[in-house]
Design a protein around this motif. Structure first.
Motif, mmCIF file in Angstrom:
data_model
loop_
_atom_site.group_PDB
_atom_site.id
_atom_site.type_symbol
_atom_site.label_atom_id
_atom_site.label_comp_id
_atom_site.label_asym_id
_atom_site.label_seq_id
_atom_site.Cartn_x
_atom_site.Cartn_y
_atom_site.Cartn_z
ATOM 1 N N LEU A 99 -58.633 43.275 12.918
ATOM 2 C CA LEU A 99 -58.757 44.396 13.850
ATOM 3 C C LEU A 99 -58.387 43.973 15.265
ATOM 4 N N VAL A 100 -58.946 42.849 15.720
ATOM 5 C CA VAL A 100 -58.643 42.373 17.063
ATOM 6 C C VAL A 100 -57.173 41.991 17.182
ATOM 7 N N GLY A 101 -56.628 41.365 16.137
ATOM 8 C CA GLY A 101 -55.214 41.000 16.143
ATOM 9 C C GLY A 101 -54.310 42.219 16.219
ATOM 10 N N ALA A 102 -54.653 43.279 15.505
ATOM 11 C CA ALA A 102 -53.846 44.499 15.527
ATOM 12 C C ALA A 102 -53.884 45.164 16.900
ATOM 13 N N LEU A 103 -55.034 45.160 17.540
ATOM 14 C CA LEU A 103 -55.134 45.748 18.888
ATOM 15 C C LEU A 103 -54.207 45.023 19.864
ATOM 16 N N LYS A 104 -54.166 43.704 19.755
ATOM 17 C CA LYS A 104 -53.274 42.939 20.628
ATOM 18 C C LYS A 104 -51.814 43.173 20.263
ATOM 19 N N GLN A 105 -51.541 43.252 18.967
ATOM 20 C CA GLN A 105 -50.166 43.427 18.510
ATOM 21 C C GLN A 105 -49.563 44.730 19.018
ATOM 22 N N PHE A 106 -50.362 45.785 19.071
ATOM 23 C CA PHE A 106 -49.862 47.091 19.502
ATOM 24 C C PHE A 106 -50.097 47.350 20.989
ATOM 25 N N GLY A 107 -50.364 46.300 21.724
ATOM 26 C CA GLY A 107 -50.451 46.423 23.169
ATOM 27 C C GLY A 107 -51.740 47.009 23.700
ATOM 28 N N ALA A 109 -55.501 55.391 12.523
ATOM 29 C CA ALA A 109 -56.358 54.606 11.621
ATOM 30 C C ALA A 109 -56.943 53.395 12.339
ATOM 31 N N LEU A 110 -56.121 52.737 13.168
ATOM 32 C CA LEU A 110 -56.611 51.596 13.931
ATOM 33 C C LEU A 110 -57.697 52.041 14.908
ATOM 34 N N SER A 111 -57.512 53.194 15.534
ATOM 35 C CA SER A 111 -58.519 53.723 16.457
ATOM 36 C C SER A 111 -59.831 54.004 15.739
ATOM 37 N N ALA A 112 -59.728 54.624 14.565
ATOM 38 C CA ALA A 112 -60.939 54.933 13.803
ATOM 39 C C ALA A 112 -61.676 53.668 13.395
ATOM 40 N N GLY A 113 -60.924 52.642 12.970
ATOM 41 C CA GLY A 113 -61.551 51.384 12.582
ATOM 42 C C GLY A 113 -62.226 50.698 13.754
ATOM 43 N N THR A 114 -61.592 50.753 14.929
ATOM 44 C CA THR A 114 -62.173 50.129 16.111
ATOM 45 C C THR A 114 -63.442 50.846 16.542
ATOM 46 N N ASN A 115 -63.382 52.175 16.594
ATOM 47 C CA ASN A 115 -64.568 52.932 17.000
ATOM 48 C C ASN A 115 -65.700 52.795 15.995
ATOM 49 N N GLY A 116 -65.352 52.644 14.714
ATOM 50 C CA GLY A 116 -66.394 52.426 13.716
ATOM 51 C C GLY A 116 -67.053 51.066 13.860
ATOM 52 N N THR A 136 -54.414 45.728 24.741
ATOM 53 C CA THR A 136 -55.124 44.517 25.171
ATOM 54 C C THR A 136 -56.400 44.831 25.941
ATOM 55 N N ALA A 137 -56.428 45.951 26.663
ATOM 56 C CA ALA A 137 -57.633 46.309 27.411
ATOM 57 C C ALA A 137 -58.804 46.528 26.465
ATOM 58 N N VAL A 138 -58.546 47.122 25.312
ATOM 59 C CA VAL A 138 -59.592 47.310 24.310
ATOM 60 C C VAL A 138 -59.902 45.994 23.613
ATOM 61 N N ALA A 139 -58.848 45.231 23.274
ATOM 62 C CA ALA A 139 -59.050 43.955 22.584
ATOM 63 C C ALA A 139 -59.913 43.008 23.409
ATOM 64 N N ASN A 140 -59.758 43.053 24.731
ATOM 65 C CA ASN A 140 -60.551 42.168 25.591
ATOM 66 C C ASN A 140 -62.034 42.530 25.589
ATOM 67 N N GLN A 141 -62.377 43.728 25.129
ATOM 68 C CA GLN A 141 -63.779 44.138 25.083
ATOM 69 C C GLN A 141 -64.430 43.853 23.734
ATOM 70 N N VAL A 142 -63.647 43.314 22.783
ATOM 71 C CA VAL A 142 -64.196 43.026 21.455
ATOM 72 C C VAL A 142 -63.922 41.564 21.064
ATOM 73 N N PRO A 143 -64.249 40.599 21.934
ATOM 74 C CA PRO A 143 -64.024 39.196 21.560
ATOM 75 C C PRO A 143 -64.916 38.791 20.389
ATOM 76 N N LEU A 144 -64.442 37.811 19.643
ATOM 77 C CA LEU A 144 -65.195 37.311 18.488
ATOM 78 C C LEU A 144 -65.865 35.972 18.767
#
Length: 400
Positions: free
Chosen positions: A232-240, A330-337, A242-250
């Motif tokens: 999920l985090v990789g896909a957020l970065k892949q599609f640009g 679908a990526l948005s739904a997975g992230t929000n879930g 990054t602002a959301v990906a930076n809020q979900v570090p692992l």
């Protein structure tokens, strides 16, 4: 069912080892133990009720695993100032749907003077009001601690040490504890959360029938071996995104857990309450506020009681900037879930009967109401979100 047998055998070896040490070294050995034999069921097969870090739960068919456990503890006294303690525990865990054995405690205790002591090794962390006895059903009025609070921090122990100060001032006893260490917790889904380090402190004041507690834990932790979250985090970065990906570090996530509690046993009136707030640097472990209150009354050997608990999410439950249509929906739904915490409240009534000097029989019914999702239930089926489920349990708690 080989694993439960192996787990119980491991605890038997611990007891035998302690007895051998006593015979060879002449050290006084104290062996004690505890356990709960319980049956738990619900009125729904649409999801499974479980306790923290369990990989499977229970539905309409009664099962023993949810609320049952067995522990044994050995303490060897080397001298008036040095002792060694080990505690083994068998319970359902997060790796599979079987019972597993774990070494819950294994520490050396050094008494520095009448007020201060130090423990080194694997120690229990003072995260909650009943952290040291949360698995000892006999020591608690309720059949289980409320999920609404006791699922917020999943770590029970750490490899490290602590310092304990205890002193009595007239009728008041003050206990202060500071612990530091590292821990790895296997979570359902076979991933794990590693805490390094975790620091826990607490202050406990006991005066007559009242106990007051204030605690705070902080940790740097990471979530590992979770392909879905890593993807999920990789896909957020892949599609640009990054602002959301930076809020979900692992990894390298900082978090805190602050709690306050009070307990009372006054003129046959029993009460207990806790309030807690969790905060982290990742939306994947949401900020929460949780609390519960329990009241009971002692009639001889019987204690009827009632409790209520609730949890709410303080951080956002969705990213408003994510697209809701198109190829990234679908990526948005997975992230929000993924950033939604379980929301639920529970009302429980129960009865404790101390039918023997070291054993108690309990029955408890919880009415759990979920909100905006499945709460803390496992494997929910479509349409379960927002459901209300009754949970029924009967147990015998014992110590020896």
């Amino acid at each position: 069912m080989k694993q439960p047998k192996l787990a119980i055998s491991a605890l038997a070896i611990l007891s035998a080892f302690a007895a051998t040490a006593h015979a060879q070294d002449g050290m006084p050995i104290t062996i004690s133990g505890f356990g709960t034999g319980a049956l738990t069921m619900t009125n729904s097969d649409q999801a499974e009720f479980n306790r923290v870090n369990q990989a499977a739960g229970v539905g309409k068919d009664a099962r023993a695993g949810v609320d049952s456990n067995f522990g044994i503890q050995a303490t060897a006294k080397w001298s008036d100032t040095i002792s060694f303690t080990a505690q083994g525990l068998v319970r359902k865990n997060g790796s599979n749907d079987q019972f597993g054995a774990e070494l819950a405690w294994a520490f050396a205790k050094i008494k520095l003077n009448d007020d201060f002591s130090v423990r080194l090794g694997r120690i229990g962390l003072p995260v909650y009001m009943i952290s040291d006895v949360r698995n000892v059903g006999y020591a608690n009025t309720m059949l289980r601690p409320p999920n609404e609070v006791y699922r917020q921090v999943t770590v029970d122990n750490a490899d490290g040490g602590d310092v304990v100060y205890q002193h009595s001032f007239g009728d008041t006893t003050v206990t202060a504890q500071a612990a530091v260490g590292r821990s790895k917790v296997r979570a359902p889904g076979n991933y794990y959360v590693e805490f390094k380090p975790v620091v826990s402190t607490q202050l406990v004041v006991e005066n007559g029938p009242f106990t007051y507690r204030l605690g705070r834990s902080q940790a740097t932790f990471g979530i590992y071996n979770n392909p879905s979250l890593t993807g999920l985090v990789g896909a957020l970065k892949q599609f640009g995104l990054t602002a959301v990906a930076n809020q979900v570090p692992l990894t390298d996530v900082k978090g805190t857990f602050t709690s306050a509690g009070i307990a009372m046993d006054y003129n046959n009136i029993i009460g207990q309450a806790e309030y807690a707030k969790r905060k982290t640097d990742t939306r994947l472990v949401p900020d929460t506020s949780s609390w519960y209150v329990m009241m009971g009354y002692r009639y001889g050997k019987f204690v009827p009681y009632a409790s209520y608990g609730d949890v709410k999410q303080d951080s956002i439950r969705s990213f408003s900037t994510l697209p809701t249509t198109g190829p990234l929906a679908a990526l948005s739904a997975g992230t929000n879930g993924a950033i939604k915490s379980g929301l639920q409240s529970s009302t429980a009534i129960g009865l404790r009967w101390d039918f023997y000097k070291s054993a108690a029989f309990k029955v408890q019914m919880d009415r759990v109401k979920t909100r905006d999702g499945a709460g803390y239930f496992l494997n929910p089926k479509p349409g379960f979100a927002g459901s209300t489920v009754n949970v029924y349990a009967a147990a015998i708690d014992f110590v020896f």
